[in-house]
Write a protein that holds these residues in place. Structure first.
Motif: not given
Length: 448
Positions: A315-320, A347-366
């Protein structure tokens, strides 16, 4: 005209109760002397007389007596042939057919389960009687409840003999949701059995169709708690096969929120663990976020530290950082390790963590260098590109990759039309503020 209703006149009724009493005593004497056949011949003539004379109470009494005599001497063949003969008589009264079926039911089924037998002979007799009664009740609306119970019993017999496919096919013949004479509970129980057997024969498409016949609103009622748990447990089996983690999270959360489960410490723990796990494994979206937030405010989550930490991280907007500190504990939960899907979920859990991290980065970086992003997320370039490509394909993030310059852009370029639209909206807003301000100034001037 005895037994006819020509010309619109009422059928003539004859009272044969006195004669019936006398004849039944004679038949009983014959049975006691071992002459069942002669007793049945006597009763067959009496049955016809009662049927033609429209004396329904006497007719029912005669039919029941004929069956009882066959049962008393334990002549199974005579019992079934008498039952079939009496039920298929010309112009046979519905009250007589109903009485015959209800008389014979306790001899082969108990509720909706076949009676327990000790010998092979008794088992064969029971099974034959069930088949005969199912044939008699077929297509008769006034016996639909009895037919449903007999079908359940026959399916159980088939299942016990190892024929799950046959059992599922027999149950599917009965569209119990259209039966008016069955209670809501009986219908739900019957449909749950249909779902269980169709899942047992691996017919997942039909199981999903049958599950749609149960109203989830009815399952919320207090008296339906057991059925609710059974229904969502079966749906969990179906969604596990479909690898649908969001639906699995909903299934387990529905089980967890049942009052009877909340009273049992081990049961609610298992259900809540499963709900947390599958909510974390679900693809990002409105429903998944709503589910995470709903679980996050649950007081019982404090008793599951690993689950609570996972939910809060998502739920946090931070890299995991992967793997999570408590991941080993989560992977030991029954829902994670159950069946052949443990590797898939990992495998799916790892992918969900990566996707979460990409979304977080896309919110902070152009825009960001690919190597830097891969380093931040602890991934190889190939893994990163693959995951970003998948996310762009399903529309969960906007990104453009410039490989020669090693730059990933997350900000969407504005078209001239969108810039103009934004400008027009801003001007509208400005003019609105000017108008409001002017109005307030004029109002002040008028009150002075």
């Amino acid at each position: 005209h005895s037994g006819s209703a020509s010309g619109g006149q009422l059928e003539e009724k004859v009272d044969l109760s006195a004669e019936v009493e006398t004849r039944l005593l004679q038949a009983q004497t014959l049975v006691d002397q071992g002459q069942l056949k002669e007793a049945l011949v006597l009763l067959a003539a009496l049955e016809k007389k009662c049927r033609v004379g429209n004396d329904n109470p006497s007719l029912v009494k005669v039919c029941e007596a004929a069956l009882q005599y066959c049962k008393d001497v334990d002549d199974q063949e005579a019992l079934i042939s008498t039952l079939q003969t009496l039920c298929t008589r010309r112009s046979q009264k519905t009250s007589a057919i109903k009485a015959l079926v209800q008389k014979a039911l306790p001899w082969c089924i108990d509720g909706h389960a076949p009676i327990v037998t000790t010998t092979d002979e008794a088992k064969e007799a029971r099974d034959n009687l069930v088949v005969a009664l199912r044939t008699i009740t077929d297509g008769k609306i006034f016996l639909e409840a009895e037919r449903a119970f007999l079908t359940r019993a026959y399916a159980t017999i088939k299942e016990e003999s190892g024929d799950i496919v046959g059992a599922a096919d027999i149950l599917q013949e009965v569209h119990v949701e259209t039966y008016g004479s069955l209670s809501k509970k009986d219908k739900v129980e019957f449909i749950l059995e249909q779902i269980r057997l169709t899942l047992g024969k691996k017919d997942y498409v039909r199981a999903h169709i049958v599950a749609g016949k149960i109203s989830k609103k009815h399952l919320q009622e207090e008296s339906m708690e057991d059925y609710k748990v059974r229904f969502f447990t079966l749906m969990g089996e179906y969604h596990r096969h479909e690898k649908d983690s969001l639906e699995l999270a909903k299934d387990y959360h529905a089980i967890y929120s049942t009052p009877s489960i909340l009273k049992d410490d081990s049961k609610w723990r298992d259900a809540l663990q499963s709900a947390v796990l599958f909510a974390a494994l679900s693809p990002y979206g409105m429903e998944q976020q709503e589910m995470l937030n709903r679980i996050n405010v649950d007081a019982n989550l404090d008793k599951l530290p690993a689950g609570q930490a996972t939910i809060q991280l998502l739920l946090k907007k931070e890299i995991i950082n992967y793997p999570l500190p408590h991941q080993a504990e989560m992977e030991s939960w029954p829902a994670f390790s159950q069946g052949e899907l443990a590797d898939h979920w990992k495998e799916m859990f790892h992918r969900r963590i990566i996707q979460h991290n990409v979304r977080v980065v896309s919110g902070y970086y152009k825009r960001i260098h690919g190597n830097r992003l891969a380093q931040l997320l602890g991934l190889s370039r190939e893994q990163l590109e693959q995951e970003i490509s998948n996310m762009v394909s399903d529309g969960s993030v906007y990104a453009k990759m410039d490989r020669p310059k090693d730059i990933i852009r997350f900000s969407q370029p504005h078209t001239p039309e969108s810039i103009l639209t934004d400008w027009a909206a801003d001007i509208d807003k400005l003019l609105g503020l000017v108008e409001t301000t002017t109005h307030l100034i004029q109002k002040e001037n008028m009150t002075q």
